[in-house]
Structure formats: structure tokens, C-alpha cells
Write an enzyme that holds these catalytic residues in place. Structure first.
Site, PDB file in Angstrom:
ATOM      1  N   ASN A   1       0.759   1.945   6.306  1.00  0.00           N
ATOM      2  CA  ASN A   1       0.949   1.195   5.440  1.00  0.00           C
ATOM      3  C   ASN A   1       0.868   2.256   4.273  1.00  0.00           C
ATOM      4  O   ASN A   1       0.629   1.470   2.841  1.00  0.00           O
ATOM      5  CB  ASN A   1      -0.809   0.221   5.643  1.00  0.00           C
ATOM      6  CG  ASN A   1      -0.642  -0.007   7.422  1.00  0.00           C
ATOM      7  OD1 ASN A   1       0.229  -1.630   7.058  1.00  0.00           O
ATOM      8  ND2 ASN A   1      -1.524   0.248   7.949  1.00  0.00           N
TER       9      ASN A   1
ATOM     10  N   ARG B   1       0.708  -1.386   0.157  1.00  0.00           N
ATOM     11  CA  ARG B   1      -0.160  -0.264   0.112  1.00  0.00           C
ATOM     12  C   ARG B   1       0.700   0.906   0.285  1.00  0.00           C
ATOM     13  O   ARG B   1       0.565   1.824  -0.641  1.00  0.00           O
ATOM     14  CB  ARG B   1      -0.714  -0.426   1.521  1.00  0.00           C
ATOM     15  CG  ARG B   1      -2.011  -0.943   0.631  1.00  0.00           C
ATOM     16  CD  ARG B   1      -2.273  -1.184   2.498  1.00  0.00           C
ATOM     17  NE  ARG B   1      -1.798  -2.376   3.671  1.00  0.00           N
ATOM     18  CZ  ARG B   1      -2.489  -2.755   4.359  1.00  0.00           C
ATOM     19  NH1 ARG B   1      -2.733  -2.354   5.165  1.00  0.00           N
ATOM     20  NH2 ARG B   1      -1.445  -3.471   4.965  1.00  0.00           N
TER      21      ARG B   1
HETATM   22  C1  UD1 Z   1      -1.963  -5.582  11.077  1.00  0.00           C
HETATM   23  C2  UD1 Z   1      -2.999  -6.415  12.489  1.00  0.00           C
HETATM   24  C3  UD1 Z   1      -3.679  -5.265  12.400  1.00  0.00           C
HETATM   25  C4  UD1 Z   1      -3.961  -4.098  13.216  1.00  0.00           C
HETATM   26  C5  UD1 Z   1      -2.526  -3.911  12.870  1.00  0.00           C
HETATM   27  C6  UD1 Z   1      -1.306  -2.687  13.551  1.00  0.00           C
HETATM   28  C7  UD1 Z   1      -2.787  -8.438  11.193  1.00  0.00           C
HETATM   29  C8  UD1 Z   1      -3.731  -9.703  10.190  1.00  0.00           C
HETATM   30  N1  UD1 Z   1      -3.300  -7.404  10.751  1.00  0.00           N
HETATM   31  O1  UD1 Z   1      -3.036  -5.056  10.510  1.00  0.00           O
HETATM   32  O2  UD1 Z   1      -5.416  -6.064  13.374  1.00  0.00           O
HETATM   33  O3  UD1 Z   1      -4.497  -2.703  12.893  1.00  0.00           O
HETATM   34  O4  UD1 Z   1      -1.427  -4.488  11.867  1.00  0.00           O
HETATM   35  O5  UD1 Z   1      -1.165  -1.964  13.143  1.00  0.00           O
HETATM   36  O6  UD1 Z   1      -2.140  -8.908  12.051  1.00  0.00           O
HETATM   37  N2  UD1 Z   1       4.469  -8.271   7.371  1.00  0.00           N
HETATM   38  C9  UD1 Z   1       5.354  -9.705   8.380  1.00  0.00           C
HETATM   39  N3  UD1 Z   1       5.094 -10.749   7.352  1.00  0.00           N
HETATM   40  C10 UD1 Z   1       4.258 -11.060   6.486  1.00  0.00           C
HETATM   41  C11 UD1 Z   1       2.988  -9.699   6.531  1.00  0.00           C
HETATM   42  C12 UD1 Z   1       3.217  -8.562   7.431  1.00  0.00           C
HETATM   43  O7  UD1 Z   1       6.127  -9.872   8.358  1.00  0.00           O
HETATM   44  O8  UD1 Z   1       3.784 -11.670   6.205  1.00  0.00           O
HETATM   45  C13 UD1 Z   1       4.666  -7.459   8.839  1.00  0.00           C
HETATM   46  C14 UD1 Z   1       4.706  -6.598   8.506  1.00  0.00           C
HETATM   47  O9  UD1 Z   1       6.134  -6.102   7.346  1.00  0.00           O
HETATM   48  C15 UD1 Z   1       4.410  -4.751   9.406  1.00  0.00           C
HETATM   49  C16 UD1 Z   1       3.540  -5.847  10.649  1.00  0.00           C
HETATM   50  O10 UD1 Z   1       4.155  -7.790  10.123  1.00  0.00           O
HETATM   51  O11 UD1 Z   1       5.450  -4.717   9.882  1.00  0.00           O
HETATM   52  C17 UD1 Z   1       2.580  -6.121  10.396  1.00  0.00           C
HETATM   53  O12 UD1 Z   1       1.784  -6.786   8.486  1.00  0.00           O
HETATM   54  P1  UD1 Z   1       0.887  -4.892   7.734  1.00  0.00           P
HETATM   55  O13 UD1 Z   1       0.597  -5.820   6.772  1.00  0.00           O
HETATM   56  O14 UD1 Z   1       0.594  -3.875   7.975  1.00  0.00           O
HETATM   57  O15 UD1 Z   1      -0.909  -5.837   8.912  1.00  0.00           O
HETATM   58  P2  UD1 Z   1      -1.850  -4.926   8.871  1.00  0.00           P
HETATM   59  O16 UD1 Z   1      -3.149  -4.420   7.883  1.00  0.00           O
HETATM   60  O17 UD1 Z   1      -1.162  -3.027   9.441  1.00  0.00           O
HETATM   61 MG    MG Z   2       0.744  -2.276   9.106  1.00  0.00          MG
END
Ligand code: UD1
Ligand code: MG
Length: 420
Positions: free
Chosen positions: A227, A15
């Protein structure tokens, strides 16, 4: 009490619409991942999950932390399961696991400590940080029933219209019992709108298993996630205000804080005035009772107390006290000024030491110079430091007078008190 801290920073950051991995975008001059590093600096047993462009991201992980690569990014739950399948992580067992998202730069150490202590004292299996926010779009909504039981977290894309109205959101900061994750991480599924393994589903799993779940509430600004560029922009504005207020509390005057850009980590002495349109960047230290600006950019430099810098650019340089720089001066890297030095209008310096009381008041270039104290370097004088192949030194001894329009063809030495 053994606690492992896991930072999730493997995601692509789709995003953001940017080639740069999300956690390497900067907030007030510092990469997002370094903010996370800072928040957990006093913790032990630190693991960073990295994935997307991990060869770039790994350079930002501190030595005492361990990187675990999540080759394919299948969701936050998957990221945690990768950790729980990693031999280096499993070589030790822990009592609790703190999980924090790598895209929430303003996390405060205090909130992490209060979450941990609440989970530990109430022997909960799950605790997480929530916040009541004005704009909940994009966050997971926290569903709590009338008896205050935490039922589940619903992600934006899976939420019903009713659930979308909830403004209590999940921060993505959790403290889990180690055994709880070990026993349940394998049970996550990717049957949801995003076809991802959601870490947040552990809450509902825990509720169904009658595990103890609690929440800790935090201010909105310290859990703001990044994001999108829009969120980065909003968060940076908040962060800027926090930093500027800290300097104001320390006795720094800001003529117009809305035009001041002060990076995280910059130090400013009390009594200093920051005038409009001033940028203090990187590793910059400004002494006490200085006047900086208007329209000035100083990066990675050290400015001595009681100095004045106006309409100028200073990079990777240092000065002693009571110097005057500008208007319209350019101090390039390696310019070191003694006390009471003046570098005035349309003067440029580079990789030069200029001793106490020396003046380069206007229209001059000093490059690769060793200039002692009380030297006058008049208008139009320059060091001819580059012969097309090599950079050569100009040495000017104490009290020499370099008249107007002089070309000092380096290498050259001008003796003490000489008049050119
Ligand atoms: C996530 C939470 C959401 C919360 C928000 C807070 C989940 C499903 N949702 O959503 O409930 O309100 O954070 O900011 O967890 N990441 C990995 N590996 C992956 C996917 C993500 O390491 O396969 C890391 C990303 O780099 C990021 C973090 O996890 O730093 C959160 O992932 P992101 O995709 O930003 O989740 P949100 O949609 O923000
Ligand atoms: Mg996030």
C-alpha cells in the site's frame, strides 16, 4: 466445480504517493499485477476489476482473463458488487468465487488451492486466508471469539485500541459461495471511517446469518500487501531473498547475496558464480559455470556456459559459450557473440554478429557489423556505421586482421584473411 476468480486491482493506491497505478509498480522487475496473473495462471474464469488509469492497466491483463471496469472506486465491497452487476460475469453461474487483492504479489497457488478445498469440503459460505504477523498496522484485524467463531474483520481506521493489538490479520484472499455473495453483496454499507463499501463486512453479515465461516493460515511473506513505498521496499527485499535462495538451491554461488539483484524469471545454470554487485534483469538466461561480476548489469540477454563477464553492461544481446566480456565492455542491443569471442576493455558493440573466436580486445566500436570467425579487431579500430542519415553495414570475412586505429567507413566489406 465452477469457480470464478476475481482480482481486485482498481484502486488508486493513494498511499503510494506516486502517479503510477499501484498494480503497475514493479517487484523484481515484474509489475505487481503480473505476479497476481502468475498465481492464478492455472485457474479458469478469471476477472480483473480495474479502474484507476484502467487504460494503462488493461494492457497487463492476460488474454484469457476478462477486465471489468469499476469507474468510481468506492471500496473493495463496491468492486465486487460491480462484478456482480456485470453482464459478462453474470452470463454464467459458478459454485464458488475466489477473490484476491491485486496488491499482494507473493500469493502462492498452493494457498489458493488449500483455501478452496477447505471451503468446498466443509461446505462453508466464506473462507479466507489469515496470517499472524509481527506488524499488523494497516491490515484488517480478524476477530475470533473463545469458541473459535469468526465474528468479523475490523479495518485499521475503524479499530479500537484493543482491536489494534490483534496480530491476526486478513490477507484479502477469500473464497465465497456464489449464492452467498449474490444474496448479500447489496447489503454492504459505507458507514465507516473511510466511507467505503468494505468487502470485509461480508464476514460479519455471514456470521449474523449463521453462515459457515472458516479461515486458513498462511505465512506472512506470501500475503504481504503493498500500500506504500515502504511496504513495496520491504516486500521486494523478501522476494529477492526467496529468489536468490532458489538459485542457491540450484547450485549457484553468490559471493554477496545482499548486493545481487536478480529479477524474477531470470535463469542461472548450476556452477555459475555471481560476484558482488551483479544485476541480472528481465528475461536473462545465464548458462552453467559462468563467472558474472563483480559490478555487472545484464538485462534481457542470454549468456552461454563457461563465460566470464566482469565490470560490464550487456543489454538485449546473446553469446555462445566461453566468451569473455570486460572489464568495462558495453554490449548494446543486438550484439550476438559466437563461442570464444572476447570483447574487452572499453569496447562497445551494437547490432552486430561476431563469429566464433573473434576478438575485440580493447578500445573499439563495432556497430552494424557482420564479423565472421577468428577476426582480430585491434585497439582503436571502429566501424563508422552512421553517415548522418543512414546506418550502414561493415562486413568482415573469416580470419581478417583489422589493425590499430582503422576506420571502417561503412558500407564496406573486408575479405577473408585480409590485413588492414
Ligand atoms: C484490504 C482489506 C484488509 C486486508 C488488506 C490485505 C478491505 C476493506 N480491507 O485493505 O482487511 O487486511 O486488504 O492486503 O477490503 N480495490 C478496488 N476497488 C476499490 C478499492 C480497492 O479494486 O474501490 C482494490 C485495490 O486496487 C487493491 C485491493 O482492492 O488491489 C485492496 O484494496 P486496498 O485499498 O489496498 O485495501 P487495504 O487497505 O490494503
Ligand atoms: Mg492493500
Amino acid at each position: 466445480m465452477d469457480i470464478a476468480t476475481i482480482v481486485l486491482s482498481a484502486g488508486k493506491g493513494t498511499r503510494m504517493n506516486s502517479e503510477i497505478p499501484k498494480v503497475l509498480h514493479k517487484v523484481l522487475g515484474k509489475e505487481i499485477i503480473l505476479w497476481s496473473n502468475e498465481a492464478i495462471k492455472n485457474f479458469e474464469n478469471k476477472f480483473f476489476v480495474i479502474g484507476h488509469q484502467h487504460e494503462l492497466v488493461k494492457d497487463y491483463i492476460s488474454n484469457e482473463s476478462q477486465a471489468i471496469v469499476q469507474e468510481e472506486q468506492l471500496g473493495t465491497g463496491h468492486a465486487l458488487s460491480v462484478v456482480f452487476n456485470d453482464e459478462s460475469f453474470l452470463s454464467k453461474t459458478y459454485d464458488y468465487v475466489l477473490v484476491i487483492p491485486g496488491d499482494v504479489p507473493l500469493i502462492q497457488e498452493e494457498i489458493l488451492n488449500s483455501l478452496i478445498s477447505k471451503v468446498v469440503t466443509s461446505k462453508a459460505s466464506i473462507g479466507f486466508v489469515v496470517s499472524s504477523v509481527k506488524e499488523s498496522f494497516g491490515y484488517g484485524r480478524v476477530i475470533i471469539d473463545k469458541e473459535d467463531n469468526v465474528l468479523k474483520i475490523v479495518e485499521e481506521k475503524d479499530a479500537s485500541n484493543e482491536e489494534k493489538k490483534i496480530n491476526l490479520i486478513n490477507s484479502g484472499i477469500y473464497c465465497f459461495g456464489y449464492e452467498f455473495i449474490k444474496n448479500h453483496i447489496g447489503q454492504l454499507s459505507d458507514v465507516n471511517e473511510q466511507k467505503e463499501f468494505y468487502l470485509t463486512d461480508l464476514i460479519e453479515l455471514g456470521f449474523n446469518k449463521k453462515e459457515k465461516i472458516l479461515v486458513v493460515e498462511s505465512s506472512e511473506v506470501s500475503i504481504m500487501g503493498i500500500n506504500s513505498m515502504d511496504q513495496l521496499h520491504n516486500l521486494e527485499r523478501e522476494a529477492r531473498e526467496i529468489i536468490i535462495n532458489m538459485h542457491i538451491d540450484n547450485g549457484v554461488y553468490f559471493q554477496d547475496s545482499s548486493t545481487a539483484y536478480i529479477d524474477d524469471g531470470v535463469s542461472i545454470g548450476s556452477g555459475t558464480k555471481i560476484l558482488a554487485n551483479t544485476h541480472l534483469l528481465g528475461n536473462t538466461v545465464v548458462g552453467e559455470n559462468c563467472t558474472i561480476g563483480p559490478n555487472t548489469m545484464i538485462s534481457d540477454s542470454d549468456i552461454g556456459s563457461r563465460s566470464k563477464v566482469l565490470y560490464s553492461v550487456v543489454s538485449e544481446s546473446s553469446t555462445k559459450e566461453e566468451v569473455q566480456i570486460g572489464p568495462y565492455a558495453h554490449l548494446r542491443p543486438g550484439s550476438n557473440l559466437g563461442s570464444n569471442v572476447k570483447v574487452g576493455a572499453f569496447a562497445e558493440t551494437k547490432k552486430s554478429n561476431i563469429g566464433d573466436g573473434s576478438k575485440v580486445p580493447h578500445l573499439a566500436y563495432v556497430g552494424d557489423g557482420e564479423i565472421e570467425g577468428n577476426v582480430n579487431f585491434s585497439a582503436g579500430a571502429i566501424t563508422v556505421n552512421y553517415d548522418g542519415e543512414n546506418k550502414n553495414k561493415t562486413i568482415i570475412k573469416e580470419g581478417a586482421f583489422i589493425g590499430s586505429d582503422v576506420m571502417l567507413v561503412a558500407p564496406v566489406t573486408i575479405g577473408e584473411g585480409a590485413v588492414i
